[in-house]
Design a protein around this motif. Structure first.
Motif, PDB file in Angstrom:
ATOM      1  N   ASP A   1       0.713  -1.128   0.128  1.00  0.00           N
ATOM      2  CA  ASP A   1       0.093   0.035  -0.134  1.00  0.00           C
ATOM      3  C   ASP A   1       1.049   1.264   0.043  1.00  0.00           C
ATOM      4  O   ASP A   1       1.956   1.422   0.664  1.00  0.00           O
ATOM      5  CB  ASP A   1      -0.779  -0.036   1.217  1.00  0.00           C
ATOM      6  CG  ASP A   1      -1.848  -1.262   1.213  1.00  0.00           C
ATOM      7  OD1 ASP A   1      -2.310  -1.542   0.258  1.00  0.00           O
ATOM      8  OD2 ASP A   1      -2.142  -1.889   2.510  1.00  0.00           O
ATOM      9  N   ALA A   2       0.399   2.251  -0.684  1.00  0.00           N
ATOM     10  CA  ALA A   2       0.812   3.514  -0.559  1.00  0.00           C
ATOM     11  C   ALA A   2       0.615   4.534   0.474  1.00  0.00           C
ATOM     12  O   ALA A   2       1.424   5.320   1.060  1.00  0.00           O
ATOM     13  CB  ALA A   2       0.768   4.246  -1.968  1.00  0.00           C
ATOM     14  N   VAL A   3      -0.555   4.299   1.221  1.00  0.00           N
ATOM     15  CA  VAL A   3      -1.084   4.835   2.154  1.00  0.00           C
ATOM     16  C   VAL A   3      -1.734   3.662   3.497  1.00  0.00           C
ATOM     17  O   VAL A   3      -2.084   2.757   2.758  1.00  0.00           O
ATOM     18  CB  VAL A   3      -2.364   5.747   1.714  1.00  0.00           C
ATOM     19  CG1 VAL A   3      -2.769   6.568   2.891  1.00  0.00           C
ATOM     20  CG2 VAL A   3      -1.843   6.761   0.695  1.00  0.00           C
TER      21      VAL A   3
END
Length: 483
Positions: free
Chosen positions: A106-108
């Motif tokens: 995940d990026a966030v």
């Protein structure tokens, strides 16, 4: 907990730091989790120590510090189980994980820490599709795989709907697909509801006698259950009583052991104090005896010196009397025991002067002879500066001569081994550690004579003028007088 420093906070920290929910279905055991791409994790993004503490305080009451440390590091693929743990818990070793599968990173962070004052209500449930206007002819056809229990299938569908409801919250990127699946399941549920009235009527047709028999069986089972509960409680009470008795015995044994240990320690201390006191008294007595022995030795030395002086005087007197007697015999004295006359005193004085002249003639050669003797006994050392130091060194001449004898023995043995090794290069020197008993050269006189003849001829190769000290682990046998 007895073997490690694990604490209750380690359990909370393990779930939070691994980004795993306690009741979540997992791809494998938590002890087999690997890198951030593990499919069991909510996300692969790590949390800081501060975020872990904040999330833990939201879940439970804890006094976890911000600078916490692991009491026991959670197991993983990089921190595997020990062999002892595998032996104690065989199921962990038996339930091996499947092939390694990785999820996209995940990026966030989808589950960050949010303060409770900043929490907002999320999106509510989407209303179920309206059944109005569907009609019986629009319901999906039943599964042709075979007969099914409507009630069991109904419960299964209800569980599936709940699971899809839960998944609908997470699947924000696939919302339309979730809605279509919910619609299909809801229509299938309506189809199953169509058969429920018929099933209910069948249940109403069950005879009253069967119901009464079931009730009787249920009552019997209930009585049996209560009886088993009573038996179990009695067994537990008996076990508790037995455990209490064992605990009391253990406490009593502990007290007796402690009392015996204290008594043994007191006895040992008393014996030790007694032994120390005896040793102290023995030391005092020994010291007094040593002092008395030193005094006796000093008195003996003084007595010896006095006797030596008296002996010298006696020797001089005897020498003088001998010369006077010789002179009187030569002159044919009638009374040899008569008192000395003045001429006799002159004879005694002349004899003593002539004796000192003989000593004076040889006294000049003593320093040179002493220096030569020193050079022979201690070659390579510098001669002392004065005759007194040389005299002190020559007092140990007997000891030094014994050391030269040992050196000569080593030189002879070395020359014998040189001759043997020169003719036999592969000779095993480690085997020559001592004299072998019952050897032919010791028992046969002819061989013995031949061996001695060869040895005496080899002696000319020995370095007799070079002092050979003994090896570090060999000590020459020398008595107190150096003989």
């Amino acid at each position: 907990m007895k073997e490690t420093n694990i604490c209750s906070d380690d359990i909370i920290r393990a779930f939070i730091s691994r980004r795993v929910l306690p009741l979540k279905r997992r791809a494998h055991k938590m002890s087999e989790m690997y890198d951030p791409g593990d499919p069991t994790k909510i996300t692969g993004l790590p949390l800081s120590k501060d975020d872990i503490v904040l999330k833990a305080r939201q879940i439970c009451q804890t006094a976890m510090r911000d600078d916490w440390e692991w009491g026991f590091l959670p197991l993983s693929s990089t921190n595997p189980l020990t062999q002892e743990a595998k032996d104690r818990f065989p199921r962990i070793e038996a339930d091996r994980r499947g092939p390694c599968r990785k999820r996209p990173l995940d990026a966030v962070d989808p589950d960050p820490y949010i303060h409770w004052t900043d929490l907002k209500m999320g999106r509510t449930h989407t209303s179920r599709p309206a059944t109005r206007g569907l009609g019986k002819d629009r319901l999906p056809a039943p599964d042709p795989a075979g007969p099914r229990c409507s009630e069991e299938h109904f419960m299964r569908l209800r569980r599936a709907v709940k699971e899809l409801d839960s998944a609908w919250y997470d699947a924000t990127n696939n919302m339309m697909t979730t809605a279509d699946a919910r619609k299909i399941l809801f229509e299938e549920l309506l189809w199953e509801l169509r058969d429920l009235p018929e099933a209910h009527s069948k249940c109403q047709a069950i005879p009253e006698a069967s119901i009464e028999a079931l009730r009787t069986q249920l009552a019997a089972l209930q009585d049996e259950k209560e009886q088993l509960i009573r038996q179990h409680r009695e067994a537990l009470d008996a076990q508790e009583t037995y455990s209490k008795g064992l605990k009391d015995q253990l406490i009593q044994l502990g007290l007796e052991h402690s009392k015996a240990l204290k008594a043994a320690q007191a006895t040992a201390e008393a014996k030790l104090n007694e032994a120390l006191e005896d040793a102290s008294n023995s030391t005092v007595v020994l010291r007094a005896e040593l002092e008395e022995a030193a005094k006796a030795r000093k008195a003996a030395e003084d007595q010896t010196a006095r006797l030596e002086a008296e002996q010298k005087e006696y020797d001089l007197l005897a020498y003088a009397q001998k010369k006077v007697g010789e002179r009187r015999v030569a002159q044919a004295y009638k009374n040899l025991d008569a008192p000395w006359d003045p001429y006799d005193h002159l004879v005694v004085l002349s004899a003593q002067v002539s004796h000192m002249r003989a000593v004076d003639r040889n006294l000049a050669d003593i320093p040179e002879v002493a220096i030569q003797l020193f050079k022979v006994l201690w070659p390579g050392e510098e001669v002392p500066d004065n005759l007194s130091l040389t005299n002190d060194r020559l007092k140990g001449a007997g000891w030094r001569i014994r050391e030269w004898q040992c050196s000569a023995a080593r030189a002879g043995a070395d020359s014998a081994l040189r001759v043997a090794c020169s003719w036999y290069p592969n000779l095993d020197l480690d085997a020559l550690i001592g004299v072998r008993e019952q050897a032919p050269t010791d028992l046969d006189p002819v061989l013995t004579a031949k061996r001695q003849d060869r040895a005496y001829r080899i002696a000319k190769y020995a370095a007799m003028r070079t002092f050979i000290p003994p090896p570090p682990d060999v000590k020459d046998y020398l008595d107190d007088e150096g003989r």
